[in-house]
Design a protein around this motif. Sequence first.
Motif, PDB file in Angstrom:
ATOM      1  N   GLU A 127       0.818  -1.207   0.000  1.00 20.36           N
ATOM      2  CA  GLU A 127       0.000   0.000   0.000  1.00 20.36           C
ATOM      3  C   GLU A 127       0.861   1.269   0.000  1.00 20.36           C
ATOM      4  O   GLU A 127       1.774   1.418   0.812  1.00 20.36           O
ATOM      5  N   LEU A 181      -4.369  -7.068  -7.256  1.00 20.48           N
ATOM      6  CA  LEU A 181      -5.671  -6.410  -7.434  1.00 20.48           C
ATOM      7  C   LEU A 181      -6.580  -7.241  -8.328  1.00 20.48           C
ATOM      8  O   LEU A 181      -7.698  -6.843  -8.638  1.00 20.48           O
ATOM      9  N   GLN A 216     -10.610   5.935  -9.057  1.00 19.16           N
ATOM     10  CA  GLN A 216      -9.970   5.129  -8.022  1.00 19.16           C
ATOM     11  C   GLN A 216     -10.278   3.657  -8.267  1.00 19.16           C
ATOM     12  O   GLN A 216     -11.321   3.313  -8.829  1.00 19.16           O
ATOM     13  N   HIS A 266      -9.468   0.297  -2.937  1.00 20.20           N
ATOM     14  CA  HIS A 266      -8.115   0.830  -2.674  1.00 20.20           C
ATOM     15  C   HIS A 266      -8.156   2.336  -2.918  1.00 20.20           C
ATOM     16  O   HIS A 266      -7.707   2.817  -3.956  1.00 20.20           O
ATOM     17  N   ASP A 267      -8.682   3.075  -1.972  1.00 20.23           N
ATOM     18  CA  ASP A 267      -8.926   4.506  -2.180  1.00 20.23           C
ATOM     19  C   ASP A 267      -7.673   5.302  -2.498  1.00 20.23           C
ATOM     20  O   ASP A 267      -7.743   6.370  -3.103  1.00 20.23           O
ATOM     21  N   TRP A 268      -6.524   4.784  -2.132  1.00 24.37           N
ATOM     22  CA  TRP A 268      -5.252   5.497  -2.359  1.00 24.37           C
ATOM     23  C   TRP A 268      -4.709   5.282  -3.773  1.00 24.37           C
ATOM     24  O   TRP A 268      -3.758   5.921  -4.173  1.00 24.37           O
ATOM     25  N   LEU A 269      -5.376   4.393  -4.541  1.00 18.75           N
ATOM     26  CA  LEU A 269      -4.831   4.005  -5.844  1.00 18.75           C
ATOM     27  C   LEU A 269      -5.728   4.474  -6.990  1.00 18.75           C
ATOM     28  O   LEU A 269      -6.927   4.172  -7.014  1.00 18.75           O
TER      29      LEU A 269
END
Length: 461
Positions: free
Chosen positions: A121, A280, A295, A299-302
């Motif tokens: 992450e 993923l 997004q 995976h909100d950061w990706l």
Amino acid sequence: VSSEREFDVVVIGAGPAGEVCAGRLGEHGLDVAIVEQHLVGGECSYYACMPSNALLRPAEALAEARRIPGAAEALTGALDVRAVLERRDEVIHDRDDAAQLPWLEKRGVTVVRGHARLEGERAVRVGDELLRSRRAVVIAVGTEAALPPIPGLREAQPWTNRQSTTAEDVPARLAIIGGGTVGVEMAQAYASFGSAVTVIEAAPRVLLREEEFAGELVCAGLAERGVLVLADTKVTAVRREQPGREVRVELEGRDDVLADEVLAAVGRRTLTSDLGVDALGVEPGRPIPVQDTLQVAGHDWLYAIGDANGRALLTHMGKYQGRIAADRILGRDDARVRPLSDGALSPRVTFTDPQVAAVGHTLASAREAGLRVRCVDVETSASAGGSFYGRGAPGTTRIVVDEDRRVIVGATFVGAEVQDFLHAASIAVVGEVAIDDLWHAIPSFPTRSEVWLKLLEGYGL
Ligand SMILES: Cc1cc2nc3c(=O)[nH]c(=O)nc-3n(C[C@H](O)[C@H](O)[C@H](O)COP(=O)(O)OP(=O)(O)OC[C@H]3O[C@@H](n4cnc5c(N)ncnc54)[C@H](O)[C@@H]3O)c2cc1C
């Protein structure tokens, strides 16, 4: 020795999508790294849009001059192919990305050279360095040419877009597998350089996803330049006995085509095979599915933008997505792509002669979408402006009108140099401008934009 650096955002891939995203984040004060394994500027700047337009434009300008009495008489020579190729080299900066760097530097973006791979992450590995991100990782890796599983094709060392856009010499005979935008554009370019070109398309016509008349008009334009278009034709095998010798393209139910080079123009493969996205559930070579926020679900950061998410393989769409992803990372929760500005409905131009410029639905796709539509067709150059530009050049323009809402849901312009007609239609489609209001948006006389008057009159206004 392994080292670590931390940034607010790490962007993987410095094509148009990644650059725009990184630049916008930098402009808003974020600390951004962009990782690039080849050239800053991406496929678009060196092997796609920019060189292909450099290859096409000179012959297009000549064709236009030939249509204009007074100018036509001044044309005494043929296209100077050497000069065209030199101009192409200038446009792609001899494949040196130094000119592309100041734009990123001015925005405080750190360029990291090398191949990037996700490593858990918010972490990206580039060689022996680990880049950690505080907020987000944006995947903007783009695509490469797909090679279909035709026996012998890979061994025959086919051209992809990379060779066709950067070639130093013109093959005497060029076979092109695929009659999509890349296939027909390259056919047009190489025919204008004197190659004997054959386009082989498995579907019943070229530019299959556009209006039928678009494919027909482009085909007629190619035929006029001596290009042989074989539609409804499957390639069964490709053979090249020795490197540098001629290629034999074997076809189902037709004579073989002999050529000096064969160009594979049958679609794209996402550069996801060595990216660390297997976790993923993304298959190597396949696009990374994203939500309308760009997004990756769960995976909100990706984020994945541009060709990498497979929504619309076009530079301007990648740039659009780059801006939206940046806005979201900057905390604008309403930032998301709109359905009318995305995917198959995106504005798109095929730079042949005639050109095809389209936005939104075709008549067929509107019907498939369940809309109650009516279309209006007019001749593109049947206006006073048409006697000065694109004079006598063939072309049809169509609008597709949603009868329930009285708005235009699609437009296709086919004709000489119609690319800049498109944006007015994009505004009408995306803005859902009532057709009755368009009547009061008046095109100047004598411009070819008066095609809009003919369309509205044709609709019955
Ligand atoms: C012949 C041709 C003509 C075209 N003409 C047009 C046109 O006229 N108009 C138009 O809108 N579109 C056109 N396109 C499509 C357009 O080129 C693409 O849509 C556009 O380049 C996509 O931009 P991108 O930033 O998503 O990816 P790319 O431009 O492909 O850039 C991705 C970058 O990521 C880098 N990269 C990949 N993986 C990694 C990794 N793991 N680590 C580090 N770096 C990585 C790559 O080296 C590359 O520089 C054309 C395409 C072709 C093939």
